[in-house]
Design a protein around this motif. Structure first.
Motif, PDB file in Angstrom:
ATOM      1  N   VAL A  68       0.629  -1.048   0.197  1.00  0.00           N
ATOM      2  CA  VAL A  68      -0.193   0.012  -0.026  1.00  0.00           C
ATOM      3  C   VAL A  68       0.912   1.173   0.006  1.00  0.00           C
ATOM      4  O   VAL A  68       0.542   2.249  -0.701  1.00  0.00           O
ATOM      5  CB  VAL A  68      -1.003   0.109   1.318  1.00  0.00           C
ATOM      6  CG1 VAL A  68      -1.734   1.194   1.585  1.00  0.00           C
ATOM      7  CG2 VAL A  68      -1.962  -1.109   1.145  1.00  0.00           C
ATOM      8  N   ILE A  69       1.817   1.187   0.839  1.00  0.00           N
ATOM      9  CA  ILE A  69       2.744   2.351   0.702  1.00  0.00           C
ATOM     10  C   ILE A  69       3.337   2.676  -0.592  1.00  0.00           C
ATOM     11  O   ILE A  69       3.647   3.897  -0.933  1.00  0.00           O
ATOM     12  CB  ILE A  69       3.873   2.223   1.940  1.00  0.00           C
ATOM     13  CG1 ILE A  69       3.330   2.146   3.306  1.00  0.00           C
ATOM     14  CG2 ILE A  69       5.133   3.189   1.730  1.00  0.00           C
ATOM     15  CD1 ILE A  69       4.177   1.881   4.463  1.00  0.00           C
ATOM     16  N   ASP A  70       3.950   1.433  -1.231  1.00  0.00           N
ATOM     17  CA  ASP A  70       4.731   1.730  -2.549  1.00  0.00           C
ATOM     18  C   ASP A  70       3.608   2.311  -3.534  1.00  0.00           C
ATOM     19  O   ASP A  70       3.915   3.208  -4.050  1.00  0.00           O
ATOM     20  CB  ASP A  70       4.918   0.408  -2.975  1.00  0.00           C
ATOM     21  CG  ASP A  70       6.298  -0.422  -2.244  1.00  0.00           C
ATOM     22  OD1 ASP A  70       6.891   0.623  -1.559  1.00  0.00           O
ATOM     23  OD2 ASP A  70       6.833  -1.318  -2.476  1.00  0.00           O
ATOM     24  N   GLU A  71       2.373   1.730  -3.428  1.00  0.00           N
ATOM     25  CA  GLU A  71       1.434   2.271  -4.374  1.00  0.00           C
ATOM     26  C   GLU A  71       1.053   3.846  -4.021  1.00  0.00           C
ATOM     27  O   GLU A  71       0.945   4.817  -5.004  1.00  0.00           O
ATOM     28  CB  GLU A  71      -0.003   1.728  -4.324  1.00  0.00           C
ATOM     29  CG  GLU A  71       0.064   0.224  -4.784  1.00  0.00           C
ATOM     30  CD  GLU A  71       0.547   0.002  -6.349  1.00  0.00           C
ATOM     31  OE1 GLU A  71       0.039   1.019  -7.053  1.00  0.00           O
ATOM     32  OE2 GLU A  71       1.434  -0.377  -6.599  1.00  0.00           O
ATOM     33  N   GLY A  72       0.969   4.077  -2.653  1.00  0.00           N
ATOM     34  CA  GLY A  72       0.861   5.653  -2.485  1.00  0.00           C
ATOM     35  C   GLY A  72       2.082   6.448  -2.845  1.00  0.00           C
ATOM     36  O   GLY A  72       1.970   7.482  -3.607  1.00  0.00           O
ATOM     37  N   ILE A  73       3.255   5.952  -2.718  1.00  0.00           N
ATOM     38  CA  ILE A  73       4.333   6.702  -3.501  1.00  0.00           C
ATOM     39  C   ILE A  73       4.205   6.950  -4.730  1.00  0.00           C
ATOM     40  O   ILE A  73       4.782   7.850  -5.161  1.00  0.00           O
ATOM     41  CB  ILE A  73       5.744   6.037  -2.822  1.00  0.00           C
ATOM     42  CG1 ILE A  73       5.886   6.034  -1.135  1.00  0.00           C
ATOM     43  CG2 ILE A  73       6.894   6.565  -3.542  1.00  0.00           C
ATOM     44  CD1 ILE A  73       6.944   5.193  -0.841  1.00  0.00           C
TER      45      ILE A  73
ATOM     46  N   GLU B  74       1.576   6.854  -6.748  1.00  0.00           N
ATOM     47  CA  GLU B  74       0.609   8.032  -6.858  1.00  0.00           C
ATOM     48  C   GLU B  74       1.117   9.440  -6.672  1.00  0.00           C
ATOM     49  O   GLU B  74       0.789  10.214  -7.369  1.00  0.00           O
ATOM     50  CB  GLU B  74      -0.729   7.720  -6.151  1.00  0.00           C
ATOM     51  CG  GLU B  74      -1.424   6.481  -6.604  1.00  0.00           C
ATOM     52  CD  GLU B  74      -1.990   6.594  -8.106  1.00  0.00           C
ATOM     53  OE1 GLU B  74      -2.449   7.672  -8.421  1.00  0.00           O
ATOM     54  OE2 GLU B  74      -2.056   5.552  -8.772  1.00  0.00           O
ATOM     55  N   THR B  75       1.766   9.454  -5.628  1.00  0.00           N
ATOM     56  CA  THR B  75       2.344  10.788  -5.346  1.00  0.00           C
ATOM     57  C   THR B  75       3.255  11.163  -6.152  1.00  0.00           C
ATOM     58  O   THR B  75       3.292  12.507  -6.470  1.00  0.00           O
ATOM     59  CB  THR B  75       2.998  10.611  -3.821  1.00  0.00           C
ATOM     60  OG1 THR B  75       2.281  10.040  -2.775  1.00  0.00           O
ATOM     61  CG2 THR B  75       3.739  12.210  -3.439  1.00  0.00           C
ATOM     62  N   GLY B  76       4.171  10.335  -6.670  1.00  0.00           N
ATOM     63  CA  GLY B  76       4.968  10.462  -7.914  1.00  0.00           C
ATOM     64  C   GLY B  76       4.306  11.113  -8.918  1.00  0.00           C
ATOM     65  O   GLY B  76       4.873  12.104  -9.654  1.00  0.00           O
TER      66      GLY B  76
ATOM     67  N   PRO C  76      -2.810  20.146  -1.831  1.00  0.00           N
ATOM     68  CA  PRO C  76      -3.634  19.417  -0.955  1.00  0.00           C
ATOM     69  C   PRO C  76      -3.621  17.794  -1.187  1.00  0.00           C
ATOM     70  O   PRO C  76      -3.768  17.077  -0.194  1.00  0.00           O
ATOM     71  CB  PRO C  76      -5.271  19.766  -1.071  1.00  0.00           C
ATOM     72  CG  PRO C  76      -5.108  21.343  -1.775  1.00  0.00           C
ATOM     73  CD  PRO C  76      -3.697  21.027  -2.376  1.00  0.00           C
ATOM     74  N   GLY C  77      -3.682  17.409  -2.326  1.00  0.00           N
ATOM     75  CA  GLY C  77      -3.516  15.995  -2.950  1.00  0.00           C
ATOM     76  C   GLY C  77      -2.398  15.237  -2.468  1.00  0.00           C
ATOM     77  O   GLY C  77      -2.320  14.270  -1.830  1.00  0.00           O
ATOM     78  N   ILE C  78      -0.887  16.029  -2.565  1.00  0.00           N
ATOM     79  CA  ILE C  78       0.329  15.738  -2.296  1.00  0.00           C
ATOM     80  C   ILE C  78       0.093  15.584  -0.720  1.00  0.00           C
ATOM     81  O   ILE C  78       0.447  14.486  -0.086  1.00  0.00           O
ATOM     82  CB  ILE C  78       1.187  16.532  -2.544  1.00  0.00           C
ATOM     83  CG1 ILE C  78       1.392  16.502  -4.123  1.00  0.00           C
ATOM     84  CG2 ILE C  78       2.806  16.350  -2.056  1.00  0.00           C
ATOM     85  CD1 ILE C  78       2.132  15.446  -4.706  1.00  0.00           C
ATOM     86  N   LYS C  79      -0.321  16.704   0.167  1.00  0.00           N
ATOM     87  CA  LYS C  79      -0.327  16.443   1.457  1.00  0.00           C
ATOM     88  C   LYS C  79      -1.083  15.297   1.997  1.00  0.00           C
ATOM     89  O   LYS C  79      -0.728  14.733   3.145  1.00  0.00           O
ATOM     90  CB  LYS C  79      -1.086  17.904   2.162  1.00  0.00           C
ATOM     91  CG  LYS C  79      -1.028  18.066   3.452  1.00  0.00           C
ATOM     92  CD  LYS C  79      -1.447  19.373   3.781  1.00  0.00           C
ATOM     93  CE  LYS C  79      -1.254  19.582   5.318  1.00  0.00           C
ATOM     94  NZ  LYS C  79      -1.906  21.060   5.897  1.00  0.00           N
TER      95      LYS C  79
ATOM     96  N   THR D 157       0.591  12.152   4.133  1.00  0.00           N
ATOM     97  CA  THR D 157      -0.008  11.986   5.387  1.00  0.00           C
ATOM     98  C   THR D 157      -0.534  10.562   5.592  1.00  0.00           C
ATOM     99  O   THR D 157      -0.509   9.676   6.643  1.00  0.00           O
ATOM    100  CB  THR D 157      -1.342  12.829   5.862  1.00  0.00           C
ATOM    101  OG1 THR D 157      -0.863  14.108   5.701  1.00  0.00           O
ATOM    102  CG2 THR D 157      -1.985  12.471   7.092  1.00  0.00           C
ATOM    103  N   SER D 158      -1.175  10.210   4.593  1.00  0.00           N
ATOM    104  CA  SER D 158      -1.805   8.576   4.330  1.00  0.00           C
ATOM    105  C   SER D 158      -0.537   7.839   4.515  1.00  0.00           C
ATOM    106  O   SER D 158      -0.628   6.557   5.479  1.00  0.00           O
ATOM    107  CB  SER D 158      -2.593   8.409   3.302  1.00  0.00           C
ATOM    108  OG  SER D 158      -3.016   6.990   3.157  1.00  0.00           O
ATOM    109  N   ILE D 159       0.458   7.984   3.864  1.00  0.00           N
ATOM    110  CA  ILE D 159       1.774   7.089   3.902  1.00  0.00           C
ATOM    111  C   ILE D 159       2.319   7.067   5.088  1.00  0.00           C
ATOM    112  O   ILE D 159       2.725   6.057   5.706  1.00  0.00           O
ATOM    113  CB  ILE D 159       2.602   7.658   2.911  1.00  0.00           C
ATOM    114  CG1 ILE D 159       2.093   7.352   1.418  1.00  0.00           C
ATOM    115  CG2 ILE D 159       4.109   6.925   2.942  1.00  0.00           C
ATOM    116  CD1 ILE D 159       3.117   8.055   0.290  1.00  0.00           C
TER     117      ILE D 159
END
Length: 310
Positions: A39-44, A46-48, A71-74, A78-80
Motif C-alpha cells: 500500500v505504501i509503495d502504491e501511495g508513493i 501515486e504521489t510521484g 492538498p493532494g500531495i499533502k 499523510t496517509s503514507i
C-alpha cells in the motif's frame, strides 16, 4: 525411567504448542508488513504521478517538501505516514516477540540434548550391567528421531532462523522511493509506471482474464470472417459488407492484447520476473496461446480483407 520419557514427551508437546503460536504470529506479522508495504509503495507511486502533474504546471522542487502546498500531495503523504506508523507498531510487537522465540529455540535444543544424553546413558547401562533391561529405550529413540524431523520442518524451521524486520529500514526505503519519484523525469516516471502495469498484467489471475477476453475476440473474428466467406460464395453483397464491418474492432482489440504481452515478454525487467516466477510455465504457455489466436485470426482476416462483389 518411564517417568523421564513421559516428562520428555510432555516438555516436547509444550514446546510445539509455543512454536505453533509464535509461527502463527510471525506469519500474521509478515502478511501485515507485506500488505502495508504494498500500500505504501502504491501511495508513493501515486504521489510521484501527482508531482509530475505539478511539474507540468510549472512548479519546481527537488524534494517532496517543495510540493506539500498541494492538498493532494499533502493527503497522500499523510496517509503514507499513517501506514508507516501502523507498520512501526506491528514491528515493535514482533521485536518484543523475538525474546520469546529465542527462549523456545533454546528450550528445544536443550531438550534434544537431554534426550540424546539420556539415550546414551541408558545404552551404556545396558552394555555394562548384565541383565539390566530398558523397555522405554526404543520409545525414547523414536522420540529423538521425531524431534530431529520436527527441527527440519516448519513451523520450527522458520522460527530457527527468524529475525524481525527493522522499522528504520522500511522507513529509510520509503523515503528513498519517495525521493526517486520526486527527482525522476516525467519520461522515466511513465516508463516505470508502464513496466509496473505490465508486471501486473503478467499476474496469472489477470493473464487468465485477458486470455479469456482474447478468446472471445478470436471467436468473434473467426465467426465474422466465416460469415464473410459464406456471403462471398453466395454473392450476397449486403451480408458481405455487414460481416466485414464487424471485423475491424475485435480484430484490433485482439492485436492490442497480443502486442501488449509480446512486448512484455521481450522486456528484460519483465522477463527476469517471469523466469523466477513459480508460474513461469503457465505464463509462457498462455502468452503463446494468445499469439497463436492472433496469428490464426490474422490469416482469416487476410482472406476477406479485400473481398468485393461486382
Amino acid at each position: 525411567m518411564a517417568e523421564t520419557l513421559e516428562q520428555f514427551k510432555k516438555d516436547f508437546a509444550a514446546i510445539k504448542a509455543k512454536v505453533s503460536k509464535y509461527h502463527e504470529e510471525i506469519e500474521k506479522n509478515e502478511r501485515f508488513v507485506g500488505q502495508t508495504s504494498g500500500v505504501i509503495d502504491e501511495g508513493i507511486k501515486e504521489t510521484g504521478l501527482r508531482v509530475q502533474e505539478l511539474k507540468d504546471e510549472g512548479h519546481k522542487g527537488a524534494t517532496i517538501d517543495a510540493f506539500m502546498f498541494d492538498p493532494g500531495i499533502k493527503n497522500m503523504v499523510t496517509s503514507i505516514k499513517q501506514y508507516l506508523a501502523g507498520m512501526q507498531k506491528e514491528l515493535v510487537k514482533s521485536a518484543a516477540m523475538l525474546q520469546d522465540v529465542t527462549k523456545v529455540r533454546g528450550d528445544f535444543q536443550t531438550l534434544k540434548t537431554n534426550v540424546t544424553n539420556e539415550i546414551a546413558k541408558r545404552k551404556k547401562e545396558l552394555s555394562t550391567k548384565a541383565g539390566t533391561g530398558n523397555k522405554s529405550l526404543p520409545d525414547m529413540e523414536k522420540l529423538l528421531a521425531e524431534m530431529k524431523t520436527y527441527e527440519d520442518q516448519n513451523p520450527y524451521a522458520k522460527l530457527d532462523f527468524w529475525q524481525p524486520d527493522k522499522y528504520d529500514q522500511h522507513a529509510k526505503e520509503a523515503g528513498e522511493k519517495m525521493q526517486k519519484q520526486v527527482s525522476q523525469t516525467k519520461e522515466h516516471a511513465m516508463s516505470t509506471l508502464q513496466a509496473q502495469m505490465m508486471e501486473q498484467a503478467m499476474n496469472v489471475r489477470v493473464l487468465h482474464g485477458n486470455f479469456n477476453r482474447a478468446k472471445g475476440l478470436y471467436d468473434t473474428v473467426l465467426k465474422e470472417c466465416s460469415d464473410a466467406q459464406k456471403a462471398l460464395t453466395a454473392k450476397n453483397n449486403k451480408d458481405l459488407m455487414t460481416a466485414k464491418a464487424l471485423i475491424p474492432k475485435p480484430w484490433k482489440d485482439l492485436q492490442d492484447i497480443n502486442d501488449m504481452y509480446q512486448k512484455g515478454v521481450q522486456d528484460q525487467w519483465i522477463k527476469a520476473r517471469i523466469q523466477s516466477s513459480k508460474d513461469k510455465g503457465t505464463i509462457e504457455t498462455t502468452v503463446k496461446a494468445i499469439l497463436d489466436m492472433k496469428t490464426k485470426a490474422g490469416a482469416e482476416v487476410a482472406k476477406v480483407a479485400n473481398a468485393r462483389l461486382g
